[in-house]
Design a protein around this motif. Structure first.
Motif, PDB file in Angstrom:
ATOM      1  N   THR A 130      31.161  38.319  29.829  1.00 24.66           N
ATOM      2  CA  THR A 130      32.324  38.614  30.391  1.00 24.66           C
ATOM      3  C   THR A 130      33.341  38.590  29.663  1.00 24.66           C
ATOM      4  OG1 THR A 130      31.637  36.779  32.436  1.00 24.66           O
ATOM      5  CG2 THR A 130      34.020  37.330  32.319  1.00 24.66           C
ATOM      6  N   VAL A 131      34.244  39.870  29.792  1.00 23.45           N
ATOM      7  CA  VAL A 131      35.343  39.862  28.980  1.00 23.45           C
ATOM      8  C   VAL A 131      36.617  39.656  29.652  1.00 23.45           C
ATOM      9  CG1 VAL A 131      36.794  42.044  28.122  1.00 23.45           C
ATOM     10  CG2 VAL A 131      34.207  42.231  28.273  1.00 23.45           C
ATOM     11  N   THR A 132      36.755  39.714  31.105  1.00 26.15           N
ATOM     12  CA  THR A 132      37.853  38.940  31.683  1.00 26.15           C
ATOM     13  C   THR A 132      37.556  38.816  33.346  1.00 26.15           C
ATOM     14  OG1 THR A 132      40.297  39.742  32.232  1.00 26.15           O
ATOM     15  CG2 THR A 132      38.802  41.444  32.210  1.00 26.15           C
ATOM     16  N   LYS A 133      38.527  38.068  33.611  1.00 28.99           N
ATOM     17  CA  LYS A 133      38.407  37.851  35.180  1.00 28.99           C
ATOM     18  C   LYS A 133      39.701  37.856  35.775  1.00 28.99           C
ATOM     19  CE  LYS A 133      37.267  34.319  38.800  1.00 28.99           C
ATOM     20  NZ  LYS A 133      36.587  33.207  39.240  1.00 28.99           N
ATOM     21  N   ASP A 134      40.061  38.597  36.770  1.00 29.79           N
ATOM     22  CA  ASP A 134      41.307  38.634  37.221  1.00 29.79           C
ATOM     23  C   ASP A 134      41.418  38.391  38.782  1.00 29.79           C
ATOM     24  OD1 ASP A 134      43.217  39.444  35.368  1.00 29.79           O
ATOM     25  OD2 ASP A 134      41.866  41.462  35.065  1.00 29.79           O
ATOM     26  N   GLU A 135      42.369  37.878  39.388  1.00 29.19           N
ATOM     27  CA  GLU A 135      42.429  37.793  40.522  1.00 29.19           C
ATOM     28  C   GLU A 135      43.819  38.193  41.231  1.00 29.19           C
ATOM     29  OE1 GLU A 135      42.884  33.573  43.312  1.00 29.19           O
ATOM     30  OE2 GLU A 135      41.164  33.742  41.736  1.00 29.19           O
ATOM     31  N   GLU A 136      44.124  38.676  42.126  1.00 27.83           N
ATOM     32  CA  GLU A 136      45.230  39.310  42.904  1.00 27.83           C
ATOM     33  C   GLU A 136      45.551  38.952  44.231  1.00 27.83           C
ATOM     34  OE1 GLU A 136      47.949  41.257  42.055  1.00 27.83           O
ATOM     35  OE2 GLU A 136      47.306  41.892  39.945  1.00 27.83           O
ATOM     36  N   MET A 137      46.618  38.181  44.740  1.00 26.66           N
ATOM     37  CA  MET A 137      46.916  37.687  46.085  1.00 26.66           C
ATOM     38  C   MET A 137      47.247  39.163  46.797  1.00 26.66           C
ATOM     39  SD  MET A 137      46.862  35.909  48.802  1.00 26.66           S
ATOM     40  CE  MET A 137      46.405  34.189  48.661  1.00 26.66           C
ATOM     41  N   LEU A 138      46.591  39.472  47.842  1.00 24.48           N
ATOM     42  CA  LEU A 138      47.217  40.681  48.479  1.00 24.48           C
ATOM     43  C   LEU A 138      48.096  40.171  49.585  1.00 24.48           C
ATOM     44  CD1 LEU A 138      44.580  41.818  47.099  1.00 24.48           C
ATOM     45  CD2 LEU A 138      44.605  43.458  48.918  1.00 24.48           C
ATOM     46  N   GLY A 139      47.774  39.051  50.318  1.00 22.00           N
ATOM     47  CA  GLY A 139      48.618  38.483  51.329  1.00 22.00           C
ATOM     48  C   GLY A 139      48.214  38.486  52.765  1.00 22.00           C
ATOM     49  N   SER A 140      48.880  38.378  53.646  1.00 17.97           N
ATOM     50  CA  SER A 140      48.412  38.191  55.144  1.00 17.97           C
ATOM     51  C   SER A 140      48.807  39.665  55.891  1.00 17.97           C
ATOM     52  CB  SER A 140      48.745  37.113  55.762  1.00 17.97           C
ATOM     53  OG  SER A 140      48.363  35.829  55.184  1.00 17.97           O
ATOM     54  N   TYR A 141      48.258  39.993  56.786  1.00 22.30           N
ATOM     55  CA  TYR A 141      48.372  41.438  57.531  1.00 22.30           C
ATOM     56  C   TYR A 141      48.056  41.234  58.893  1.00 22.30           C
ATOM     57  CZ  TYR A 141      48.579  42.832  52.691  1.00 22.30           C
ATOM     58  OH  TYR A 141      49.223  43.010  51.432  1.00 22.30           O
TER      59      TYR A 141
END
Length: 199
Positions: A130-141
């Motif tokens: 594992t080089v990196t782990k990323d997380e993005e919150m996109l929101g509610s729709y």
């Protein structure tokens, strides 16, 4: 349990509790005289257009594409909807020039129901490490309508690593998951870091 299950788990917000799930009709009728709530419902798009989507398709969220945007270059787009689209991604790496800056962009649709707290998480590996782990919150729709047939979300800017040790082949496991823990899509893709862009 598969080895990758835990590596794609999303972070939990301290003290945050997922609210009670409501239907679209319940949201529309919720405190109709509350001005700020009406503005919030309008911002979700609960008051506009005709709903879109195939009534026979059970999915709430359909992730259509993931793209890499780099200034001055055409987008590199991964189509996630075609026949066998996901199966072939891992074997078709694209090239990113070392040290280049780029954005990841996702295009998706929401059908029938409000989608709460959609997140994107991925783990990047090289030679199994594992080089990196990323997380993005996109929101509610709210569900997409004829007025707004798709949603588009652009993530924060990233920079490709550079140098001889950074060059090579990478694999990525990606997951789109909501507040309820429902996984809307999970797939593996790959890319190469090289000295120059591929021609």
């Amino acid at each position: 349990m598969p080895e990758h299950e835990d590596e794609l788990s999303t972070s939990k917000t301290e003290g945050f509790k997922v609210g009670e799930k409501k239907t679209i009709e319940e949201y529309k009728n919720l405190d109709q005289n509350d001005e700020s709530l009406n503005r919030w419902k309008a911002s979700l798009g609960l008051n506009t257009g005709e709903p879109i989507g195939d009534p026979n398709d059970p999915r709430t969220c359909i992730i259509q594409s993931l793209a890499i945007e780099t200034p001055g270059k055409p987008d590199i787009t991964l189509d996630l909807t075609g026949p066998n689209a996901l199966e072939s991604l891992k074997d078709k790496p694209f090239t990113i020039k070392e040290g280049s800056k780029f954005f990841t962009k996702v295009v998706f649709q929401v059908h029938r129901d409000v989608l709460s707290g959609l997140k994107y998480v991925h783990v990047v590996k090289r030679k199994g490490i594992t080089v990196t782990k990323d997380e993005e919150m996109l929101g509610s729709y709210a569900p997409n309508t004829t007025d707004k047939p798709t949603y588009e979300k652009r993530f924060h800017e990233e920079e490709a690593p550079s140098g001889m040790l950074a060059r090579g082949h990478y694999t990525v496991r990606s997951r789109f998951v909501d507040d309820d823990g429902h996984i809307h899509l999970e797939f593996t893709w790959s890319f190469d870091i090289a000295k120059e862009w591929a021609h």
